[in-house]
Design a protein around this motif. Structure first.
Motif, PDB file in Angstrom:
ATOM      1  N   ASP A  15      79.479  -2.861  35.733  1.00 47.89           N
ATOM      2  CA  ASP A  15      78.176  -3.390  35.351  1.00 47.89           C
ATOM      3  C   ASP A  15      77.687  -2.664  34.101  1.00 47.89           C
ATOM      4  O   ASP A  15      77.744  -1.436  34.049  1.00 47.89           O
ATOM      5  N   LEU A  17      74.643  -1.324  32.219  1.00 50.66           N
ATOM      6  CA  LEU A  17      73.246  -1.032  32.542  1.00 50.66           C
ATOM      7  C   LEU A  17      72.431  -1.090  31.260  1.00 50.66           C
ATOM      8  O   LEU A  17      72.689  -0.344  30.308  1.00 50.66           O
ATOM      9  N   LYS A  23      68.190  -3.370  33.909  1.00 49.82           N
ATOM     10  CA  LYS A  23      69.001  -4.372  34.615  1.00 49.82           C
ATOM     11  C   LYS A  23      70.486  -4.035  34.551  1.00 49.82           C
ATOM     12  O   LYS A  23      70.994  -3.576  33.530  1.00 49.82           O
ATOM     13  N   ARG A  24      71.153  -4.290  35.674  1.00 51.46           N
ATOM     14  CA  ARG A  24      72.599  -4.132  35.733  1.00 51.46           C
ATOM     15  C   ARG A  24      73.209  -5.504  35.635  1.00 51.46           C
ATOM     16  O   ARG A  24      72.838  -6.398  36.374  1.00 51.46           O
ATOM     17  N   GLU A  25      74.130  -5.670  34.714  1.00 51.09           N
ATOM     18  CA  GLU A  25      74.767  -6.971  34.602  1.00 51.09           C
ATOM     19  C   GLU A  25      76.268  -6.829  34.619  1.00 51.09           C
ATOM     20  O   GLU A  25      76.848  -6.046  33.849  1.00 51.09           O
ATOM     21  N   LYS A  26      76.897  -7.583  35.518  1.00 55.74           N
ATOM     22  CA  LYS A  26      78.344  -7.525  35.627  1.00 55.74           C
ATOM     23  C   LYS A  26      78.954  -8.051  34.344  1.00 55.74           C
ATOM     24  O   LYS A  26      78.577  -9.113  33.858  1.00 55.74           O
ATOM     25  N   ASP A  28      82.826  -7.696  31.990  1.00 59.10           N
ATOM     26  CA  ASP A  28      84.084  -7.066  31.614  1.00 59.10           C
ATOM     27  C   ASP A  28      84.010  -6.731  30.128  1.00 59.10           C
ATOM     28  O   ASP A  28      83.315  -7.407  29.358  1.00 59.10           O
ATOM     29  N   GLU A  41      82.952 -12.455  30.975  1.00 58.80           N
ATOM     30  CA  GLU A  41      83.888 -12.619  32.077  1.00 58.80           C
ATOM     31  C   GLU A  41      85.277 -12.836  31.488  1.00 58.80           C
ATOM     32  O   GLU A  41      85.490 -13.783  30.731  1.00 58.80           O
ATOM     33  N   SER A  55      85.278  -1.562  39.109  1.00 58.21           N
ATOM     34  CA  SER A  55      84.292  -2.182  40.006  1.00 58.21           C
ATOM     35  C   SER A  55      83.407  -1.117  40.648  1.00 58.21           C
ATOM     36  O   SER A  55      83.898  -0.069  41.075  1.00 58.21           O
ATOM     37  N   ILE A  58      79.079   1.772  36.616  1.00 57.27           N
ATOM     38  CA  ILE A  58      78.236   1.227  35.566  1.00 57.27           C
ATOM     39  C   ILE A  58      78.700   1.768  34.222  1.00 57.27           C
ATOM     40  O   ILE A  58      79.308   2.840  34.136  1.00 57.27           O
TER      41      ILE A  58
END
Lengths: 437, 312
Positions: A15, A17, A23-26, A28, A41, A55, A58
């Motif tokens: 993620d 940060l 906010k944490r956003e997934k 790659d 992605e 995975s 952060i």
């Protein structure tokens, strides 16, 4: 320690940060030639390169510790720039500012260049802080213009205060021409003289001469008045007393150029922990009391404290394994700074994760006029990757520092670092066994 | 009879039973002194090293006599300059000495915690003969023994410690021991020589010598060092004497029986006037005699040898 080129690498499943929104956003991240090539992605199956499964971790811009002692040149038996950088990486840092109390002191451009040259192949960016006065003697100011031009990012006589108020005044005036930060070790030496720990009930109990809070707060007051007089920027190193928090708070309310940092050990321990005369709990300023910790925490919560810094101060076993009075001040800190801040500040809800990290990413660089790394396509990859919840047992034997003077051995800390990326490389170091893997 | 700890580092945390055991043993041992040959074989084969890193005459002699009267083999190591200055660490010094197979170490050192530090360097039994401003347990034990001889018990009695409490390990140990034994403690001296936080230990603090004299059953008068004046902690020895000196007039004004103690050496005419020091109220020389007995008791009890043998 695993070090590989940050080229054709996929950081998958982490993620990012966002430090301002929290906010944490997934996302790659693909690294190519040390740069961030793509964010989003990305299909692992079709990626032709090395995949790092991060995975649960952060990703943030690389952490910076603006107060470390790397001991080189002069005391390479305690630490070298290489071992200090290794400890920094293990602790999740991609940048450090190193203090000039070396031998010789970092007080000429030659020594600044030496430090930078020694560090040029390191993943960690090493920013020298130059001495305020020649030889850190407190008598004549250094050639600040030339020092700034050769790469010094700030000035400090750290280890010592600048005793002479007039010299400090002129240093602040002179440094302000180059917008350079002046960092002061605040200690009224006539008041602290002969002291080895905080003055109070515990020093009475242990029979160890004490250093009163006032030795620090008097000096902070003076520096604040000098900031007012000169318009210069003063940074209070390793603030440890409750009175100091209030002084800095007021100075900030008045809009003066005053900032400050707090170390993890001043948040974690008190003078009561000295009951076993452990020299690995001897530092300057000394460990204070619960009341001081409460004030520091309030200051952190209310935005008075700008920066978390380790004051990483390596000493040999021979130097520390002596009677308390004879031991030098200082303890290691680079590898445990992040974990202790997560434990003491974030887990306990004093600051959000993003706000706490900003004090080790954004604030130090702003104070030192350094660019803040961005996580965006096309940017140079300068990243810290860690798991904020995963804990590890700190194993001092595995420390990357050359010294072993830390009171943290065996301590369980959150924030296991996956690795750091900078200057074209990704590096992974395990400091101890993961607990909840 | 045994103590609950294998070293004597201080009186911090030492239970009343242990203190009682030491004082009882010392009283028993003291009977040896009147014999034609005041010596017992209790510690035969036990080697004791007296490690003195600070100048000391009476404590060192007292320990040495105690060891000799118990038939221990003793070695003295004195160094007024600490061995650190000679390039050897305290740890190395101790480990070297310990390698010669010694059983007990008596240490005097200028650093607080030095005795504790030794327990981490060697397996030998450690007796603290004074560490910095921290503790001097055998001094407090001999003080308590001498008071107990006078009073029969310590509980409920009032002891005022007078003078440089800040720099005094004698005060440090006396406060702990006396409070453990149920006595009340007051310290009295110039504010500059009283350390912070004493009330938290349950100690009364006064800056008025007449108040202290009026309150106390016994005065333990500490030595005042000229070097404290040089550091600006009080203006002159003259003023110290005028404000805090124990004089006959002050004692007489209190109109009561008062015991006078001093750990020595006395600065006559500074903290204590000669006519008080040499008066019937003074038990200063009893303290010195008891010092040997207390140290013998501590040595025997910590050696694990049968203490009955030493008086039987």
């Amino acid at each position: 320690m695993l070090k590989e080129k940050a080229d054709n690498i996929l950081l998958a499943g982490g993620d990012i940060l966002n430090l301002s929104s929290g906010k944490r956003e997934k996302a790659d991240i693909v690294l190519m030639k040390g740069k961030i090539d793509r964010i989003g992605e990305i299909d692992r199956g079709s990626f032709r390169g090395v995949v790092h499964d991060i995975s649960g971790n952060i990703v943030v811009p690389g952490l910076m510790d603006m107060h470390v002692h790397l001991r080189e040149p002069g005391r390479e038996d305690k630490e070298t720039i290489a071992t200090g950088c290794a400890a920094a990486m293990a602790g999740g840092f991609t940048a450090v500012a190193c203090m000039p109390n070396t031998t010789p002191a970092i007080d000429t451009q030659e020594v600044v260049r030496f430090v930078k040259k020694k560090a040029e192949d390191e993943l960690v960016a090493v920013y020298p802080v130059a001495a305020i006065t020649k030889g850190r003697q407190g008598k004549e100011i250094t050639e600040m213009a030339e020092l700034v031009r050769s790469g010094a990012v700030a000035f400090s006589d750290d280890g010592n205060p600048v005793v002479d108020t007039s010299i400090m005044r002129h240093a602040l005036e002179y440094a302000s021409m180059y917008d350079a930060l002046t960092i002061d070790h605040c200690e009224d030496c006539s008041l602290s003289h002969g002291g080895h720990m905080n003055e109070g009930t515990m020093s009475t109990k242990l029979g160890i001469p004490g250093i009163p809070n006032a030795a620090e707060s008097i000096h902070i007051s003076r520096d604040i008045e000098l900031a007012r007089l000169t318009g210069g920027r003063i940074h209070i190193a390793h603030l440890s007393v409750k009175e100091g928090v209030e002084l800095v708070r007021r100075a900030k309310q008045e809009g003066l150029g005053v900032s400050c940092e707090v170390t993890p050990h001043h948040l974690l321990f008190t003078d009561a922990d000295l009951i076993s005369f452990d020299t690995n709990l001897k530092m300057n300023p000394p460990l204070r009391t619960e009341e001081d910790i409460a004030a520091l925490e309030r200051g952190i919560k209310e935005g008075v404290i700008d920066v978390f810094a380790s004051d990483h101060a390596p000493h040999t076993i021979e130097d520390k394994e002596v009677e308390f009075d004879a031991a030098p001040f200082g303890i290691l800190g680079l590898e445990t700074l992040l974990g202790i801040i997560l434990q003491q500040i974030v887990k306990r809800g004093l600051l959000t994760l993003a706000a706490a990290l900003a004090k080790m990413i954004v604030a130090p660089r702003e104070l030192l006029n350094l660019p803040i790394p961005l996580i965006a396509q096309g940017e140079i990859a300068n990243l810290t990757i860690f798991h904020p919840d995963k804990t590890f047992i700190y194993d001092l034997c595995k420390s990357k520092s050359k010294s072993r003077n830390a009171p943290y051995d065996g301590m369980e800390l959150p924030g296991q670092v996956y690795g750091v990326v900078n200057r074209g490389f990704i590096c992974r170091t395990a400091l101890g066994a993961a607990v909840n893997d | 009879m045994a103590l609950s700890s294998s070293h004597l580092l201080g009186l911090e945390g030492v239970p009343a039973d242990d203190i009682r055991t030491i004082l009882d043993t010392a009283e028993n041992i003291k009977t040896i002194f009147d014999r034609p040959i005041p010596k017992v074989p209790t510690l035969r084969g036990i080697t004791v090293v007296n490690l003195f890193f600070e100048a000391s005459t009476r404590t060192r002699i007292s320990f040495e006599l105690a060891e000799k009267r118990l038939s221990a083999d003793t070695v003295n190591f004195s160094s007024s300059t600490s061995s650190v200055k000679k390039g050897e660490t305290l740890k190395d010094t101790v480990r070297n000495i310990a390698a010669m197979k010694i059983n007990m170490i008596v240490i005097r050192h200028s650093a607080a915690g030095a005795a504790y530090f030794l327990t981490q360097c060697t397996d030998a039994t450690i007796i603290n003969a004074g560490d910095g401003q921290h503790e001097h347990p055998t001094q407090a034990l001999l003080d308590m023994m001498t008071l107990r001889e006078k009073w029969g018990q310590l509980a409920g009695k009032k002891v005022a410690i007078i003078g440089d409490v800040m720099h005094s390990r004698v005060a440090g140990s006396n406060i702990r021991g006396l409070l453990t034994m149920g006595a009340e403690v007051m310290v009295c001296g110039p504010k500059t020589l009283i350390p912070p936080g004493l009330h938290e230990f349950g100690v009364n603090v006064s800056y008025d010598i007449d108040e202290a004299i009026g309150w106390a059953d016994a005065l333990n008068v500490l030595r005042i060092q000229l070097e404290r004046q040089e550091k600006g902690l009080f203006p002159t020895l003259r003023e110290y004497h005028a404000e805090f000196g124990i004089t006959r007039e002050r004692i007489e004004r209190a109109k009561k029986e008062l015991i006078i103690m001093h750990p020595g050496p006395i600065n006559r005419g500074v903290e204590l006037d000669s006519d008080v020091a040499d008066s019937d109220a003074s038990i200063i020389l009893d303290q010195v005699t008891n010092g040997v007995a207390v140290r013998m008791a501590v040595l025997v009890l910590l050696s694990g040898m049968d203490s009955n043998e030493s008086s039987g």
